[in-house]
Write a protein that holds these residues in place. Sequence first.
Motif, PDB file in Angstrom:
ATOM      1  N   TYR A   8       0.839  -1.189   0.000  1.00 48.96           N
ATOM      2  CA  TYR A   8       0.000   0.000   0.000  1.00 48.96           C
ATOM      3  C   TYR A   8       0.877   1.243   0.000  1.00 48.96           C
ATOM      4  N   CYS A   9       0.588   2.179  -0.886  1.00 46.83           N
ATOM      5  CA  CYS A   9       1.323   3.448  -0.956  1.00 46.83           C
ATOM      6  C   CYS A   9       0.449   4.554  -0.365  1.00 46.83           C
ATOM      7  N   PRO A  10       0.874   5.159   0.753  1.00 47.86           N
ATOM      8  CA  PRO A  10       0.063   6.212   1.369  1.00 47.86           C
ATOM      9  C   PRO A  10      -0.016   7.491   0.521  1.00 47.86           C
ATOM     10  N   ASN A  11       0.958   7.744  -0.332  1.00 50.64           N
ATOM     11  CA  ASN A  11       0.899   8.926  -1.202  1.00 50.64           C
ATOM     12  C   ASN A  11      -0.110   8.732  -2.323  1.00 50.64           C
ATOM     13  N   CYS A  12      -0.108   7.551  -2.952  1.00 53.02           N
ATOM     14  CA  CYS A  12      -1.025   7.246  -4.054  1.00 53.02           C
ATOM     15  C   CYS A  12      -2.385   6.765  -3.530  1.00 53.02           C
ATOM     16  N   GLU A  13      -2.431   6.362  -2.260  1.00 53.42           N
ATOM     17  CA  GLU A  13      -3.632   5.862  -1.593  1.00 53.42           C
ATOM     18  C   GLU A  13      -4.219   4.625  -2.269  1.00 53.42           C
ATOM     19  N   GLU A  14      -3.326   3.726  -2.726  1.00 53.13           N
ATOM     20  CA  GLU A  14      -3.747   2.449  -3.300  1.00 53.13           C
ATOM     21  C   GLU A  14      -2.570   1.487  -3.303  1.00 53.13           C
ATOM     22  N   ASP A  15      -2.845   0.211  -3.538  1.00 57.49           N
ATOM     23  CA  ASP A  15      -1.788  -0.790  -3.623  1.00 57.49           C
ATOM     24  C   ASP A  15      -0.997  -0.600  -4.912  1.00 57.49           C
ATOM     25  N   TYR A  41       7.463   8.115  -2.657  1.00 58.27           N
ATOM     26  CA  TYR A  41       7.378   7.352  -1.408  1.00 58.27           C
ATOM     27  C   TYR A  41       8.285   6.124  -1.448  1.00 58.27           C
ATOM     28  N   ALA A  55      -1.336   1.734   6.930  1.00 58.15           N
ATOM     29  CA  ALA A  55      -2.600   2.460   6.786  1.00 58.15           C
ATOM     30  C   ALA A  55      -3.698   1.773   7.552  1.00 58.15           C
TER      31      ALA A  55
END
Length: 55
Positions: A8-15, A41, A55
């Motif tokens: 999960y990428c917190p910047n892109c807000e998706e896997d 990230y 997350a």
Amino acid sequence: MSMDREQYCPNCEEDKEFYRAASTTLHLGEKVKWHCPDCDYGFVTIDGINTGATA
């Protein structure tokens, strides 16, 4: 070890498929730097333990 991993990428807000940017062996185990291909990230794993934000 694999050259990419799903995370999960917190910047892109998706896997995303993170790519393995670098690795080295420490007295604690293998240190691997992972980076998202779509943003700045990145996070580190040390002997399989993820140091990135959850997350």
